[in-house]
Design an enzyme around this catalytic site. Structure first.
Site, PDB file in Angstrom:
ATOM      1  N   LYS A  65       1.245  -0.800   0.217  1.00  0.00           N
ATOM      2  CA  LYS A  65      -0.221  -0.083   0.041  1.00  0.00           C
ATOM      3  C   LYS A  65       0.658   1.104  -0.020  1.00  0.00           C
ATOM      4  CE  LYS A  65      -3.609  -1.801   1.696  1.00  0.00           C
ATOM      5  NZ  LYS A  65      -5.576  -1.996   3.484  1.00  0.00           N
ATOM      6  N   ASP A 101     -10.141   2.791   2.250  1.00  0.00           N
ATOM      7  CA  ASP A 101     -10.439   1.931   3.108  1.00  0.00           C
ATOM      8  C   ASP A 101     -10.958   2.751   4.783  1.00  0.00           C
ATOM      9  OD1 ASP A 101      -9.267  -0.453   3.095  1.00  0.00           O
ATOM     10  OD2 ASP A 101      -6.700   0.651   3.601  1.00  0.00           O
TER      11      ASP A 101
HETATM   12  P1  NAP Z   1      -0.463  -3.375  10.797  1.00  0.00           P
HETATM   13  O1  NAP Z   1      -0.140  -2.335   9.680  1.00  0.00           O
HETATM   14  O2  NAP Z   1       1.134  -4.512  10.780  1.00  0.00           O
HETATM   15  O3  NAP Z   1      -0.149  -2.658  12.309  1.00  0.00           O
HETATM   16  C1  NAP Z   1      -0.584  -3.753  13.667  1.00  0.00           C
HETATM   17  C2  NAP Z   1      -0.819  -3.319  14.028  1.00  0.00           C
HETATM   18  O4  NAP Z   1      -1.053  -3.863  15.885  1.00  0.00           O
HETATM   19  C3  NAP Z   1      -0.366  -1.935  14.990  1.00  0.00           C
HETATM   20  O5  NAP Z   1      -0.653  -0.867  15.934  1.00  0.00           O
HETATM   21  C4  NAP Z   1       0.736  -2.769  16.109  1.00  0.00           C
HETATM   22  O6  NAP Z   1       1.355  -2.228  16.930  1.00  0.00           O
HETATM   23  C5  NAP Z   1      -0.599  -3.854  17.049  1.00  0.00           C
HETATM   24  N1  NAP Z   1      -0.485  -5.128  17.159  1.00  0.00           N
HETATM   25  C6  NAP Z   1       0.233  -6.420  16.858  1.00  0.00           C
HETATM   26  N2  NAP Z   1       0.047  -7.005  17.923  1.00  0.00           N
HETATM   27  C7  NAP Z   1       0.313  -6.581  18.776  1.00  0.00           C
HETATM   28  C8  NAP Z   1       0.286  -7.193  20.157  1.00  0.00           C
HETATM   29  N3  NAP Z   1       0.390  -8.434  20.321  1.00  0.00           N
HETATM   30  N4  NAP Z   1       0.281  -6.263  21.197  1.00  0.00           N
HETATM   31  C9  NAP Z   1      -0.521  -5.209  20.564  1.00  0.00           C
HETATM   32  N5  NAP Z   1      -0.957  -4.320  19.853  1.00  0.00           N
HETATM   33  C10 NAP Z   1      -0.313  -5.305  18.754  1.00  0.00           C
HETATM   34  O7  NAP Z   1      -1.861  -4.406  10.508  1.00  0.00           O
HETATM   35  P2  NAP Z   1      -2.963  -3.319   9.092  1.00  0.00           P
HETATM   36  O8  NAP Z   1      -2.258  -3.264   8.121  1.00  0.00           O
HETATM   37  O9  NAP Z   1      -2.727  -1.669  10.623  1.00  0.00           O
HETATM   38  O10 NAP Z   1      -4.004  -4.534   9.810  1.00  0.00           O
HETATM   39  C11 NAP Z   1      -4.698  -4.571  11.145  1.00  0.00           C
HETATM   40  C12 NAP Z   1      -5.650  -5.170  11.051  1.00  0.00           C
HETATM   41  O11 NAP Z   1      -6.792  -4.422  10.772  1.00  0.00           O
HETATM   42  C13 NAP Z   1      -5.325  -6.702  10.560  1.00  0.00           C
HETATM   43  O12 NAP Z   1      -6.155  -7.650  11.459  1.00  0.00           O
HETATM   44  C14 NAP Z   1      -6.173  -6.486   9.613  1.00  0.00           C
HETATM   45  O13 NAP Z   1      -6.848  -7.800   9.208  1.00  0.00           O
HETATM   46  C15 NAP Z   1      -7.204  -5.626   9.916  1.00  0.00           C
HETATM   47  N6  NAP Z   1      -7.665  -4.518   8.940  1.00  0.00           N
HETATM   48  C16 NAP Z   1      -9.704  -4.791   8.430  1.00  0.00           C
HETATM   49  C17 NAP Z   1      -9.900  -4.428   7.389  1.00  0.00           C
HETATM   50  C18 NAP Z   1     -11.185  -4.157   7.687  1.00  0.00           C
HETATM   51  O14 NAP Z   1     -11.436  -3.815   6.293  1.00  0.00           O
HETATM   52  N7  NAP Z   1     -11.908  -4.001   8.547  1.00  0.00           N
HETATM   53  C19 NAP Z   1      -9.059  -3.520   6.655  1.00  0.00           C
HETATM   54  C20 NAP Z   1      -7.998  -2.993   7.130  1.00  0.00           C
HETATM   55  C21 NAP Z   1      -6.793  -4.087   7.993  1.00  0.00           C
HETATM   56  P3  NAP Z   1       2.963  -2.386  16.692  1.00  0.00           P
HETATM   57  O15 NAP Z   1       2.746  -0.661  16.014  1.00  0.00           O
HETATM   58  O16 NAP Z   1       3.202  -1.792  18.342  1.00  0.00           O
HETATM   59  O17 NAP Z   1       3.736  -3.339  16.771  1.00  0.00           O
END
Ligand code: NAP
Length: 272
Positions: A65, A101
């Site tokens: 992205k 998004d």
């Molecule tokens: P990302 O960029 O990898 O960010 C992950 C986030 O989760 C960061 O804030 C990370 O914190 C936090 N995190 C991960 N493991 C953790 C833990 N053990 N304890 C505390 N915080 C933790 O991922 P993303 O693209 O933002 O996606 C996040 C989620 O949203 C995914 O599950 C994805 O499937 C979902 N999503 C849904 C949609 C939808 O249409 N509904 C769209 C996009 C994404 P740190 O910064 O500290 O690593």
């Protein structure tokens, strides 16, 4: 035939072909929406030659992205703000980029909790990753001030820093303090995805009229939403965000504006 696709690495997990395939069939459009897995060493070249690919456009998923936003010739204002794109198309030979998004996130809430943004006030966002950036942007657009809490403070600070006076940052362990005054709470971390990890938030401190949502949608009812519902709070699951974010891309590539219907939701739910 009009062709579009989702581009990522890996890409097999994407449900976008199911969503767009449903709409293509519904409209009777001679079109195709597939999956294209592009290795990291080929992605620059892929976007550079996109205009010659025969595709009308594409969705972009992890981990491309940011690179899509960077390599596009034209970026919608939201892409400039967030630094990430999920929807690309060709216009006058130029590669154009949007990020839908945030629009999908807000449209899901408009659909499932129509007055969710009426009182505005404070929103609490857990997480500061790519998806959280789109969520924060959408909340700011809707008039909220946003508290961003994240495991890695620097990431939350960097995100909040894009919205001076409108967003602030703290560590995720401070979440309960902000939850007590939040009218809206969202889990935008990946915690709870496929049951992996639990969001540590005391639902009892959240005001009783607040709306709580989770952008994780596998499972559909995460432990976070389950706890909020048990406390009697209004909850909205994250599946609708996925469905609504797909609408602008389909409209651009295939020329018809699709609707997010219960039928589509049922189709995708069956695939979760
Ligand atoms: P990302 O960029 O990898 O960010 C992950 C986030 O989760 C960061 O804030 C990370 O914190 C936090 N995190 C991960 N493991 C953790 C833990 N053990 N304890 C505390 N915080 C933790 O991922 P993303 O693209 O933002 O996606 C996040 C989620 O949203 C995914 O599950 C994805 O499937 C979902 N999503 C849904 C949609 C939808 O249409 N509904 C769209 C996009 C994404 P740190 O910064 O500290 O690593």
């Amino acid at each position: 035939m009009i062709r579009a696709a989702v581009v990522g690495w890996p890409v097999s997990q994407s449900r976008s072909p199911l969503i767009h395939g449903h709409w293509l069939k519904q409209f009777g459009i001679d079109g195709d929406y597939g999956r294209i897995a592009v290795e990291p060493e080929r992605i620059d070249r892929f976007f550079a030659r996109f205009a010659d690919s025969g595709l009308a456009g594409c969705n972009v998923t992890i981990p491309y992205k940011e690179i899509a936003a960077r390599l596009a010739d034209h970026r919608e204002p939201v892409v400039e703000r967030i630094g990430a794109a999920n929807t690309l198309w060709i216009e006058d030979g130029q590669l154009c980029a949007d990020n839908t998004d945030g629009v999908g996130f807000a449209a899901n809430l408009d659909d499932r909790a129509p007055d969710w943004d009426k009182q505005r006030g404070e929103a609490l966002v857990l997480g500061a990753g790519g998806a959280a950036a789109a969520v924060v942007d959408a909340l700011i657009e809707r008039g909220f001030t946003v508290r961003i809490v994240n495991r890695t403070l620097s990431r939350a600070e960097s995100l909040a820093g894009r919205y001076p006076g409108r967003a602030s940052a703290d560590v995720i362990s401070a979440a309960n303090r902000y939850a007590a005054t939040a009218g809206f709470v969202v889990n935008a971390t990946s915690l709870g995805m496929k049951g992996d990890g639990v969001v540590d938030l005391d639902m009892s401190v959240i005001p009783s009229d607040a709306v709580v949502t989770d952008i994780v949608y596998v499972p559909l009812v995460t432990s976070f939403l389950d706890a909020a519902a048990a406390r009697g709070l209004r909850t909205v699951d994250g599946l609708g965000m996925l469905l609504h974010q797909a609408v602008p891309g389909f409209t651009r590539w295939f020329g018809r504006r699709p609707a997010v219907t219960p039928e589509l939701r049922t189709l995708i739910e069956a695939d979760l």
